[in-house]
Scaffold this active site. Sequence first.
Site, PDB file in Angstrom:
ATOM      1  CE  LYS A  70      -4.563  19.022  14.689  1.00  0.00           C
ATOM      2  NZ  LYS A  70      -4.092  20.388  14.461  1.00  0.00           N
ATOM      3  CG  LEU A 104      -1.354  16.851  18.228  1.00  0.00           C
ATOM      4  CD1 LEU A 104      -0.628  16.790  16.890  1.00  0.00           C
ATOM      5  CD2 LEU A 104      -0.381  17.293  19.314  1.00  0.00           C
ATOM      6  CG  ASP A 105      -4.301  22.316  21.932  1.00  0.00           C
ATOM      7  OD1 ASP A 105      -5.054  21.454  22.414  1.00  0.00           O
ATOM      8  OD2 ASP A 105      -3.463  22.956  22.583  1.00  0.00           O
ATOM      9  CE1 TYR A 106      -9.649  24.263  13.487  1.00  0.00           C
ATOM     10  CE2 TYR A 106      -8.581  26.372  13.921  1.00  0.00           C
ATOM     11  CZ  TYR A 106      -9.367  25.568  13.115  1.00  0.00           C
ATOM     12  OH  TYR A 106      -9.862  26.065  11.940  1.00  0.00           O
ATOM     13  CB  THR A 108      -0.986  21.893  18.321  1.00  0.00           C
ATOM     14  OG1 THR A 108      -1.188  22.822  19.383  1.00  0.00           O
ATOM     15  CG2 THR A 108       0.321  21.155  18.559  1.00  0.00           C
TER      16      THR A 108
END
Length: 296
Positions: A70, A104-106, A108
């Site tokens: 990602k 997963l955070d935006y 990350t």
Amino acid sequence: MQERIQKIISAAGIASRRAAEKLILEGRVTVSGKVVTELGTKADPGKEHIKVDGKLINPRQPKTYIMLNKPAGYVTTMSDPEKRATVQDLLKGVRVRVYPVGRLDYNTEGLLLLTNDGDFANLIMHPRNELPKTYLVKIKGVLEDKAARDLERGVYLEDGKTAPAKIRKVRKEEANSWIEVIIHEGKKRQVRRMLERVGHSVIRLKRTKIGALTLGALPIGAYSHLTPAEVKGLREMAEGKKDEGRRAKDERRGKIIKSGAGGGRGQTHAVARRKPETGGRKRAAKKPLRHSRPRR
């Protein structure tokens, strides 16, 4: 064969079981034209038409397991009301519907699993199984030894104390440094908040490993299908961690029971009361005092 509707939806790759339960409670699921809102309802996917938001689901999709690298700037969801880029946009060519295993955070980057296997997703995500997750982190400044020890012991956040982490210093730059952090929990923005707690803001955060599965040389924004051996390895590690947790719990319970042995049922640390003696020489009963009559 009848099955719970949330299990059928999960097996079809529409959503996880928990998310499927929410769809049912919101009245977004129909079975042969009738709206279903009770979680215990069962249906036969081979004989009945099951729809989510008016779309017929296909419960016979092959099990699919994907590893995505990602990029930052993508939302870990399959659709976003704010019209931001999602991980779904990176899955061109994937014909079955999958959903993320965890988040997963935006901002990350890194390893994100996606699947349509609800049981597999629950096994990997559940914190009880303590599956380790490894992150490469760029922070402002240099992490001092004391701060590293604090992180390894666990630090207090707004939602409780974190479990012990593993910290390794990787390299230094002029004003910043890189460290490796290994945790097995999944608190919201946990790594960022842990480091902020010890005085370091995060510049870049990338997950590189889940269990023994590594991101390797997979390019940013690309994905690959897991091999059967990789899926088996993740399952076995998560199940092994679950068994270790059960054994540890049983051992703790055994120690408590052992420490309270002889103290009576339900008594653990309290000292048992001494019972009156019943054997051996009996004590002579005291005779009542006789009061002599006064002489006249």
